[in-house]
Scaffold this motif. Structure first.
Motif, mmCIF file in Angstrom:
data_model
loop_
_atom_site.group_PDB
_atom_site.id
_atom_site.type_symbol
_atom_site.label_atom_id
_atom_site.label_comp_id
_atom_site.label_asym_id
_atom_site.label_seq_id
_atom_site.Cartn_x
_atom_site.Cartn_y
_atom_site.Cartn_z
ATOM 1 N N LEU B 230 0.881 -1.161 0.054
ATOM 2 C CA LEU B 230 0.048 -0.238 0.221
ATOM 3 C C LEU B 230 0.864 1.566 0.074
ATOM 4 C CD1 LEU B 230 -0.112 1.417 3.192
ATOM 5 C CD2 LEU B 230 -1.686 -0.562 3.473
ATOM 6 N N CYS B 255 -3.816 -2.819 13.513
ATOM 7 C CA CYS B 255 -3.405 -3.465 12.336
ATOM 8 C C CYS B 255 -3.407 -4.942 12.813
ATOM 9 C CB CYS B 255 -2.300 -3.167 11.973
ATOM 10 S SG CYS B 255 -1.626 -4.123 10.681
ATOM 11 N N PRO B 256 -4.239 -5.852 11.984
ATOM 12 C CA PRO B 256 -4.321 -7.142 12.417
ATOM 13 C C PRO B 256 -3.228 -7.872 12.441
ATOM 14 C CG PRO B 256 -5.456 -6.758 10.456
ATOM 15 C CD PRO B 256 -5.059 -5.513 11.093
ATOM 16 N N LEU B 260 2.682 -2.619 11.100
ATOM 17 C CA LEU B 260 3.041 -1.132 10.919
ATOM 18 C C LEU B 260 3.777 -0.771 11.951
ATOM 19 C CD1 LEU B 260 -0.416 0.411 9.724
ATOM 20 C CD2 LEU B 260 1.469 0.336 8.470
ATOM 21 N N LEU B 269 5.960 0.144 6.829
ATOM 22 C CA LEU B 269 5.159 -1.058 6.589
ATOM 23 C C LEU B 269 5.866 -2.227 6.326
ATOM 24 C CD1 LEU B 269 2.301 -2.181 5.620
ATOM 25 C CD2 LEU B 269 3.123 -1.288 3.165
ATOM 26 N N CYS B 274 1.259 -7.621 5.392
ATOM 27 C CA CYS B 274 -0.231 -7.012 5.268
ATOM 28 C C CYS B 274 -0.986 -7.844 4.665
ATOM 29 C CB CYS B 274 -0.094 -5.564 4.423
ATOM 30 S SG CYS B 274 -1.557 -4.739 4.057
ATOM 31 N N CYS B 277 -6.667 -5.302 4.887
ATOM 32 C CA CYS B 277 -7.764 -5.406 5.530
ATOM 33 C C CYS B 277 -8.381 -4.017 5.542
ATOM 34 C CB CYS B 277 -7.673 -5.753 6.871
ATOM 35 S SG CYS B 277 -7.134 -4.335 8.152
ATOM 36 N N HIS B 279 -7.905 -1.315 7.100
ATOM 37 C CA HIS B 279 -8.219 -0.492 8.413
ATOM 38 C C HIS B 279 -7.428 0.707 8.512
ATOM 39 C CE1 HIS B 279 -8.991 0.825 12.531
ATOM 40 N NE2 HIS B 279 -7.573 0.736 12.723
ATOM 41 N N CYS B 280 -6.041 0.703 8.230
ATOM 42 C CA CYS B 280 -5.213 1.943 8.251
ATOM 43 C C CYS B 280 -5.764 3.066 7.122
ATOM 44 C CB CYS B 280 -3.828 1.527 8.076
ATOM 45 S SG CYS B 280 -3.339 0.588 6.543
#
Ligand code: HEM
Ligand code: HEM
Ligand code: SF4
Ligand code: SF4
Ligand code: SF4
Ligand code: SF4
Lengths: 351, 394
Positions: B230, B255-256, B260, B269, B274, B277, B279-280
């Motif tokens: 990302l 962050c699952p 991060l 990152l 990653c 998901c 979220h961030c």
């Protein structure tokens, strides 16, 4: 003869110019205030004003939406996946006047960010034959009750409530933070004389998903093995002489903790919280109060950013039943097909 | 006609949320059907039970679906809703309209129907509630003249639906609107002529936020994603932090995969960990964006509980590039339908069939390779089968 198989009109003709120019080129968005989004693209901006709406709309109400869209949005609007209307405003100067007129008309603006979004629902007594409860009526009562959470963004996270009026669950409510589900609790009552006259026996037998229906040649009718019946109403769909509706027993179950988004945690099913509440039209006070309580325990106990199910999974379901002050019954222990993985196979739990 | 009295329903005209009762009441004088719908609904509220019947096949010429037959079970008492069928009309991708288009649609519905609608039904279609058998064909003819078509019902494809995607969302990894339109046009026959064991739904979300709930509601879910890292605009991250944003609490800790870190001046990152998901990105839309190598994950089998329990869609293609003319995707759909047609029982959804036959049979018959992305974890039992060619036949 009319043309067939033409499909829907191409969406491009319905996009406002600024959206056409920035299609796929959006940089970011902001929530300016509840219900008002600003999307910034490479060459322009669009303001979306999200307005909560009943899903059941008359042509008159749609005409009202059209008049607003003509006045403030150059004739462009859209509907969301949760039955809201979004007014797409290209001229920033028109946002506030639109909000003022919406307020005057009593159209609620909200549903963005950490808010309650509109309830998605099915047909209920307004239009479906197998409904165990109404849809539009409970939705109106619940949204009246929880209105403050729609027009404000003061919840720990997003809150998505949905309703299906029988266990066919046409709206697929099984992954919502709070799901309201109409349930029948008794098998169909067979009117033998009418079955013989109105219904095709083999079709009726075949319609039962659990194989609970057998022919009854003596009466030229059928018998239902009541232990196998799961009250789905499919037989009634095929044979009006097997009514399933039972005013004394039909009602509502409430499930909690589902989500569809992948953000942070994986998608989750909603799980049974309250097995039965009575149908009490026109305002279903038992249901609206139960839901208010369920929302409040979450608001009081969840950490910022925690969806309903994320909160419960952190504290544990045994703690949830205690905090929410809900009785835990044999109905809560799964005995359908894939039940075993829900049984606790560990000595770790809370008292 | 006797005066319409609805004391119970009238209690739904108060309160801040828009009232469907108040809205409907405006049509009562013009529309005897609406008066009877309300009268029958009032009776349902008194008796706590519905008064509709399913029944008989109704439709328009050349189509096997798209109209749902509905009848009052008290036609003597409510003659204006003795027949009260639903027409499903294909929605435009993303549910965008001009007021001109909406008014044209509503004019026809005013002429031939009750004037009641759902914008939109759970299928995604425009739902027009309530007309009589004799009006179906003329109404359809006029819709068709204006470029609108029927949706699906029965054992056929439902109108595919999609999120707002690139039309107004920076998260979109695929062109959801174009794909939705393209698939709807490509599969007109499948949409309009029921020929399968049961219904089949396609829903398309531009990213893992899944705003059309495709994973839960679609037999075939297409969810946009990316394969590279990302993208981070460090300057914009610092702006968030400088304005008081709790990056540690709101983003890093949530962050699952804990991939991060915030050094105090840079967001770092660990891209290989990653799981995309979203979220961030949701929390810092000005600073973070999906990567460049975009495509979609395809999941099959999602459905509601009836009958073999609810299923969420299962990953069958972790990543597919989705560019016009989407041939790979269309071939996959056709292969799945063929397999379902061959093996499915009546009213067996694709997810139930895959469960009954086993995923390994499904993958083998479709010529797809098993991949670890398809499971959370591998099996824990030893009861696996071997294909004849895998063992020594001696
Ligand atoms: C960048 C962040 C996000 C944006 C821009 C966004 C945008 C939207 C939009 C535009 C819709 C309406 C979609 C349509 O009608 O086509 C929507 C609906 C929805 N969003 Fe999001 N969203 C975001 C984040 C999320 C997150 C974080 C979640 C869940 C945690 C989420 C879950 C949903 C759901 C469940 C719906 C409604 C789907 C339904 O009908 O059930 N979204 N969102
Ligand atoms: C076998 C059981 C089922 C029966 C008898 C059934 C029957 C119906 C009927 C009669 C309608 C039309 C309602 C109306 O407009 O009056 C309907 C709508 C619908 N059904 Fe089902 N259904 C069944 C199962 C399902 C399942 C399992 C799903 C989804 C997974 C589903 C999804 C839908 C959707 C999306 C609609 C449109 C509903 C709306 O507009 O809210 N149905 N169904
Ligand atoms: S959920 Fe049940 S009662 Fe409601 S619309 Fe669907 S089939 Fe009808
Ligand atoms: S209600 Fe459903 S389970 Fe019960 S007999 Fe009828 S079809 Fe079978
Ligand atoms: S699914 Fe993703 S791309 Fe589609 S509207 Fe939601 S956030 Fe945007
Ligand atoms: S997308 Fe999700 S997994 Fe990836 S870095 Fe962001 S929060 Fe972590």
């Amino acid at each position: 003869m009319a043309r067939t198989d033409i499909g829907p009109p191409h969406y491009e003709q319905f996009l406002p110019p600024v959206i056409k120019e920035n299609y796929g080129k959006w940089k970011y968005h902001e929530i300016l205030k509840p219900g008002v989004l600003k999307h910034v693209g490479e060459t322009g901006e669009i303001y979306s004003v999200r307005v909560g709406s009943a899903r059941l709309l008359t042509i008159d109400r749609i005409e009202e939406y059209c008049q607003l869209a003509d006045k403030y949005c150059d004739g462009y609007l859209r509907f969301t996946s949760r039955n809201n209307v979004e007014f797409l405003v290209s001229d920033p100067a028109k946002v506030e006047p639109l909000l003022a007129e919406l307020k005057e008309k009593g159209f609620p603006v909200g549903g963005t960010g950490n808010a309650l979004n509109n309830i998605i629902h099915t047909q209920g007594w307004v239009h479906c034959h197998s409904a165990a409860t109404d849809a539009s009526g409970i939705v109106k009562a619940v949204m009246d009750e929880l209105y403050e959470y729609f027009v404000d963004m003061k919840l720990p996270a997003k809150l998505k409530i949905s309703l299906a009026c029988c266990l066919n669950m046409c709206g697929a409510v099984h992954c919502s933070d709070i799901a309201i589900l109409g349930i029948h609790r008794t098998p169909p009552k067979i009117q033998h004389e009418w079955v013989a006259k109105q219904c095709e026996i083999p079709t009726v037998v075949a319609s039962c998903p659990t194989g609970a229906i057998r022919p009854n040649p003596k009466e030229k009718s059928v018998v239902v093995n009541e232990e196998k019946c799961m009250y789905c109403g499919n037989c009634y769909t095929m044979c009006p002489a097997m009514p399933i509706a039972d005013p004394d027993n039909d009602g509502v179950a409430i499930l909690v903790g589902g989500k569809v988004s992948n953000a942070r945690t994986v998608p989750m099913f909603s799980r049974l919280a309250i097995p039965y509440l009575p149908n009490n039209p026109p305002r279903w006070p038992e249901v609206t109060q139960a839901i208010r309580k369920l929302v409040e325990v979450w608001v009081q106990n969840a950490r910022p950013g925690e969806r309903y199910g994320e909160w419960i999974e952190r504290i544990g379901w045994e703690a949830f039943f205690k905090i929410a002050d809900l009785p835990f019954t044999d109905k809560h222990i799964d005995d359908f097909i894939f039940s075993v993985p829900t049984f606790r196979t560990s000595a770790q739990f809370k008292f | 006609m006797a005066e319409l009295k609805t004391p119970l329903l009238d209690q739904l005209t108060t309160g801040p949320w828009p009232s469907f009762v108040a809205d409907m009441k405006r049509l009562v004088d013009r529309k005897p059907t609406v008066a009877d719908v309300l009268a029958q609904l009032e009776l349902s509220y008194e008796e706590k039970k519905g008064h509709w019947k399913h029944g008989g096949i109704v439709g328009v010429m050349g189509y096997g679906g798209g109209v749902i037959g509905r009848y009052s079970d008290m036609p003597e008492k409510f003659p204006n809703v003795a027949e009260f069928h639903t027409m499903r009309i294909n929605q435009p991708s993303g549910w965008f309209y001009t007021t001109k288009a909406l008014r044209d649609l509503m004019k026809i519905w005013d002429k031939y129907g009750s004037g009641l609608t759902n914008m939109h039904g759970s299928t995604g279609d425009i739902i027009l509630l309530g007309t009589v058998t004799d009006n179906l064909q003329p109404a359809f003819d006029e819709f068709s003249d204006l470029g609108w078509d029927l949706g699906g019902s029965g054992s056929d494809l439902r109108t595919p639906s999609c999120c707002v995607g690139p039309a107004r969302c920076e998260c979109a990894c695929i062109d959801t609107l174009d794909l939705c339109y393209d698939l709807t046009q490509e599969f007109q026959d499948e949409l309009h002529r029921p020929m399968w064991p049961y219904k089949f739904k396609i829903k398309i979300s531009g990213c893992a936020n899944d705003c059309v709930a495709s994973i839960a509601r679609a037999d075939f879910a297409i969810i946009g994603t990316w394969r590279d890292d990302l993208k981070i605009d460090q300057e914009a991250v610092r702006e968030y932090v400088n304005s008081g944003f709790d990056i540690q609490g709101v983003v890093i800790d949530k962050c699952p995969t804990k991939c991060l870190t915030w050094t105090g001046s840079e967001l770092v990152l660990d891209g290989s960990n990653c799981v995309r998901c979203m979220h961030c990105i949701n929390k810092m839309p000005k600073a973070l964006r999906p990567g460049d190598d975009k495509g979609a994950t395809i999941l099959v089998g999602g459905k509601a509980t009836i009958l073999q329990s609810a299923f969420l869609g299962w990953v069958i293609v972790p990543f597919m590039k989705l560019e016009k003319p989407y041939d790979e995707l269309k071939d996959l759909l056709r292969n799945i339908w063929e397999w379902w047609d061959e093996h499915g029982k009546v009213r067996e959804r694709i997810g139930e069939l895959i469960y009954r036959k086993g995923m390994r049979v499904f993958l083998k018959d479709l010529g797809m390779d098993p991949l670890p992305q398809m499971v959370f974890r591998p099996r824990a039992n030893p009861y696996f089968f071997w294909w004849p060619e895998e063992v020594n036949q001696g």
